[in-house]
Structures are given as C-alpha cells and as structure tokens.
Design an enzyme around this catalytic site. Structure first.
Site, PDB file in Angstrom:
ATOM      1  N   LYS A 146     -21.250  32.489  82.276  1.00 33.74           N
ATOM      2  CA  LYS A 146     -20.192  31.618  81.171  1.00 33.74           C
ATOM      3  C   LYS A 146     -20.072  31.091  80.029  1.00 33.74           C
ATOM      4  O   LYS A 146     -20.916  29.570  81.314  1.00 33.74           O
ATOM      5  CB  LYS A 146     -18.291  32.216  81.094  1.00 33.74           C
ATOM      6  CG  LYS A 146     -17.825  31.113  81.807  1.00 33.74           C
ATOM      7  CD  LYS A 146     -16.962  31.196  82.301  1.00 33.74           C
ATOM      8  CE  LYS A 146     -15.616  30.505  82.935  1.00 33.74           C
ATOM      9  NZ  LYS A 146     -15.056  29.878  81.277  1.00 33.74           N
ATOM     10  N   GLU A 178      -3.515  24.966  85.265  1.00 33.88           N
ATOM     11  CA  GLU A 178      -4.499  23.944  86.225  1.00 33.88           C
ATOM     12  C   GLU A 178      -3.775  22.964  86.178  1.00 33.88           C
ATOM     13  O   GLU A 178      -3.159  22.729  85.141  1.00 33.88           O
ATOM     14  CB  GLU A 178      -5.429  23.959  85.622  1.00 33.88           C
ATOM     15  CG  GLU A 178      -6.403  25.769  85.415  1.00 33.88           C
ATOM     16  CD  GLU A 178      -7.129  25.147  84.786  1.00 33.88           C
ATOM     17  OE1 GLU A 178      -8.580  25.174  85.431  1.00 33.88           O
ATOM     18  OE2 GLU A 178      -7.545  25.311  83.707  1.00 33.88           O
ATOM     19  N   HIS A 209     -11.789  34.822  82.436  1.00 30.73           N
ATOM     20  CA  HIS A 209     -11.039  35.472  83.508  1.00 30.73           C
ATOM     21  C   HIS A 209     -10.241  36.021  83.756  1.00 30.73           C
ATOM     22  O   HIS A 209      -9.898  36.874  84.458  1.00 30.73           O
ATOM     23  CB  HIS A 209     -10.868  33.282  83.821  1.00 30.73           C
ATOM     24  CG  HIS A 209     -11.846  32.718  84.059  1.00 30.73           C
ATOM     25  ND1 HIS A 209     -12.992  33.426  84.982  1.00 30.73           N
ATOM     26  CD2 HIS A 209     -11.817  30.977  83.713  1.00 30.73           C
ATOM     27  CE1 HIS A 209     -13.446  32.158  84.840  1.00 30.73           C
ATOM     28  NE2 HIS A 209     -13.189  31.344  84.754  1.00 30.73           N
TER      29      HIS A 209
END
Length: 502
Positions: free
Chosen positions: A159, A227, A251
C-alpha cells in the site's frame, strides 16, 4: 488463509525489489526468517535482492543478517539465519533502464535453475508507490511477468494503492495491462493479524453470533486504530497524505468489510473477496454537506506522550507551516443494504494519542428494562462484543449480571479470550501468513481491484469536502490526549459515545 496443518510452500524464487529499504529490514526479511524457522519455506527457495545501484552480495547478506539481529522478536536460530542468508543473491535493476531488467531476467533464470525453483517466481515491490506501474511494465517487457509451463508468477504490491479513486483506477488498469488479476497480490499487513482473520471464524463458524449479526440486534459498530507515534521522519509523505488516506481505505475498511460482509458461498479467495467488495460498495456515497457533517478532522498540537515532549504537527520536519493535513480522522458511515440499514459505523484513527490500540467494538441494542423498575440500574451497561487486534489480540464479551448479596443490583462483567492464554503464539511481524499465502496461491487475505476502488469511492466525498473547506472545521487536540472533542460530539449528536480509550 492457511488451513492447518501447514506444509512447506512450493519451490520459488522470491525477487525482492527495494531490498536495502526499511520495509525489507523491519518486516519482510524477518517474516521470511520466521517462515524458515517454522519449516514453511521450501528447500528449493532463493531470494534475489534487487537494488537500483550496486550493493554487493556479501554486503547485502551482512545487511539482512543484521536486520534479523535487530528485528527478530525472539532470539534467532543461527543455523536458520545462515541458511536463509546463503540463499540471497543480488541484482541491480532500475525501471528507467530496460537493459537492467534483461540482466535481471538472466540472473533470475540462473538462480531458478541452480535452486530447482521450477520456474515459480514472486516479485515483491517494496518500492515507493510511484514505482509500482513502471516496475511491472519493465517486468512485462523483459518477459518476467509471463506464466508458462504450469509455473506461477505473482507480484506483491505494498500500500498505498492510489491516493484517490482516479489514481487507484489508473494503477489497477496499468497493472492489468501486464498481469492477470489473480497474479496481483495487494498486501495489507493488518490482514495478517490473527484476530482479523478470526473475524471470519467468529461470525461464520459459530451459530451463536451469526443470527444476531444484523440491524435488529446491533445498535452500532465502532472501529478504532489509535497510535501513540507521531509522524516522525515521514513529514513529506504524511503532509501530502493525512490520516484519512493513510489509514481508512485500507486498514479500517478491511476491518469494516469483514464485519459487514454477507456470508460467502465458500471459504475461498474469490467468494470472500467478492462479499467484502460488495460490503464496501454498499457504503452510502455522501454529499459534500453530509461529508462535513459526518466527519471530524484534526491536528495534534504540543503535548506529552509518556516521557516524550511532542511539538505541534506544523513544527514537524517537512510539514508546511500552514498545513491543513489531518493527523486524526473520524467518520460516520452508513451501509445501505438489508442487514445494516440504520446501523451507523463509526471509524476513528489518529496519531500522537494517549494509548496505542486497535479494536472493533460491536454494541448491541439495549434490552427492555421495564421489568427492572424500582431496581438501582446504575450498574447497567451496554452489551459489547469487542475484537481486540493490538497491542494484544483477543475477544471480550461484556454483559450485565447480578452482584452477590441479598439485594437485586446489576453490574457489568466480561468474558475475555486472549490468544496467549490458549495458543502458543509464533513470533510474527504480521507478514508471515500473507507471504506464505502468496507462495501457495491463496489470495483470500489480499485486496482485489474492485474492493480497492469501492473503498476509495466511499472516501472520495470526504477528501473533496475537506479540500474545499481548507482550514475551516480543522480541529486541534493535544498530543497524548484521547483525541479532539469534536470526535466525541460526532457520537453525542446521536446519543452515543466512544468506548473509553484507557
């Protein structure tokens, strides 16, 4: 997806473009080592490490050996390391120089004969996205993409698959000028995680869940990828990309499609990928006004994550001083089909947040409480099925139960399943299953062109609305926090709230 017991993959030459890069060092080569340590690589296996300038065979072997010392999750078996490294040869190839691919073809043919790989080749493109199409064209021109005499040729593409719908469609068309669709393996390492694969098993191998997996019983679905890391040294890339492009079409949509898809006719790549693509294609395409109303974008500002002091996003290296690129994105999506009509899907992802975690939370509708009149219901909580993907992998079912004692009081309890409690977990980077599946020709965990394009089609209205709005509506959140207050308001407007992040 592998079916136990797994056996060694067929013979092949693994041609690794970008062999001196970070992705190879951190993930791809350690994954090959883990497969070798588990006895899943064939005896007739070789790695051709391709770089754009001369690297040198011994230097490359030393480089890859060092990468295993740094990135293996457990102490490496030195005999396995040396055997794998001994299978590495080097080649120089640059898509701008067709002659270099003629030389590469001769080198791969020679390695194939010496190792007995039977003409089977995998080309892994660990290169920048701008290099995907030129590299594939060069492979085609050199005759390296052609399958013959029953041997396979497969190409793994990292990706991102495009930067918007138009570029994704263009890339798919360029790849298919040279390759058949079943030769193209678009890799997303999230699909190598056990819990992601287990969504299929949870839904379709248990009569307990599938009957209630629909609008009559589910109130809404939350998908979170949080994150703690900042953009680090990726400022130039990230400022041109943002959280939405970077995370959602790949994702988060992979998770959404597994949760939302209809039962496939059979557990094979064609059936599963067809249902995933249909689920993504059913996402409602919103107007610009709806896109602004049903989304949140924000940037992090100075704060602290643990002991680390974090600067404003706009002060990061290679980020424009007036950047409107989002480091946090949240969306409310609707899926227009019979199963999910009226069930919102809330997605959020961001950097520089308080805690790193990835989960899918499925909230069931409230039970009628009329029979509990006069009882203290302070302990009554919603029923959630939570699929935890990172940092730990597991599944939690939250429900209500009576507290001990003579009084009738309610409290929330949970049943927890952790992979580490039931299974011996093999060291993994997340790429092992995906690489093995490519070697065996199983594309179930890889993205297909129609799924990629359906994802971008759903995201496109948000990209266009945000571009037109400029800095209007761009929120801010402190680094080390749980995200912008606007994300809470997105759900509060519907009388809902995010599951706690800590």
């Amino acid at each position: 997806m592998t079916h136990a017991p797994a056996r060694a993959a067929p013979p092949c030459v693994f041609v690794l473009f970008g062999a001196n890069g970070d992705l190879t060092q951190r993930l791809v080569f350690p994954a090959l080592y883990n497969l070798a340590a588990q006895g899943l690589l064939p005896d007739a296996f070789a790695v051709v490490a391709v770089t754009r300038v001369e690297f040198g065979e011994q230097a490359m072997r030393d480089h890859l050996r060092d990468s295993l010392g740094k990135y293996c999750m457990e102490k490496c078996d030195l005999a396995v390391v040396e055997d794998l490294v001994s299978r590495v040869t080097t080649a120089v190839a640059d898509a701008s120089n067709p002659n270099s691919f003629e030389t590469l073809r001769k080198h791969v043919d020679d390695v194939d004969v010496r190792r007995g790989a039977q003409g089977n080749r995998i080309f892994y493109l660990a290169v920048p996205p701008t290099g995907f199409a030129p590299t594939v064209r060069a492979l085609g021109a050199a005759g390296l993409a052609r399958q013959k005499d029953g041997a396979f040729v497969r190409v793994i593409v990292e990706k991102p698959f495009g930067a918007d719908l138009a570029s994704a469609m263009k890339l798919n068309a360029e790849l298919r000028e040279v390759l058949d669709e079943d030769q193209i393996f678009r890799i997303d390492h999230y699909l190598g995680k056990e819990t992601v694969q287990n969504i299929l098993m949870l839904r379709f191998a248990n009569g307990l869940f599938e009957p209630i997996w629909k609008r009559e019983h589910i109130d809404h679905v939350q998908i979170t990828v949080a994150e703690t890391v900042t953009i680090g040294r990726r400022g130039a890339f990230y400022d041109a990309t943002g959280a939405l492009r970077d995370m959602v079409p790949n994702h988060l949509f992979q998770l959404l499609s597994l949760v939302a898809m209809e039962p496939p006719a059979r557990l094979d790549a064609h059936s599963v990928r067809s249902e995933k693509a249909r689920a993504l294609d059913a996402i409602r395409i919103v107007t610009p006004q709806e896109a602004l109303r049903d989304s949140v974008r924000a940037q992090y500002v100075a704060g602290r994550i643990g002991d680390e002091v974090v600067d404003d996003y706009r002060q990061e290296k290679d980020v424009a001083a007036n950047s409107t690129t989002e480091t946090f994105a949240a969306l409310k999506l609707s899926i227009d089909n019979w199963r999910w009509a009226g069930v919102p899907f809330y997605l959020r992802t961001g950097k520089a947040l308080a805690r790193r975690y990835t989960e899918v939370a499925i909230k069931f509708r409230e039970a009628p409480i009329s029979m509990f009149r006069g009882i203290d219901l302070d302990g009554l909580r919603s029923n959630y099925l939570v699929l935890q993907i990172a940092p730990e992998e597991g599944i939690t079912l939250q429900f209500n139960a009576k507290t001990p004692g003579p009084n009738l009081q309610i409290a929330r309890v949970a049943m927890n399943f952790r992979y580490s409690d039931f299974f011996d977990k093999q060291p993994a980077t997340g790429y092992e299953t995906l690489l093995y599946d490519c070697m065996t020709g199983d594309g179930l965990l890889y993205q297909r062109a129609d799924g990629v394009e359906a994802g971008w089609r759903a995201v496109e209205p948000f990209l266009e609305a945000w571009r037109a709005a400029g800095d209007q509506g761009l929120g801010l959140y402190r680094a080390g926090s749980t995200g912008p207050s606007e994300a809470d308001a997105l759900l509060a407007r519907d009388g809902r709230r995010w599951r706690p992040t800590s």
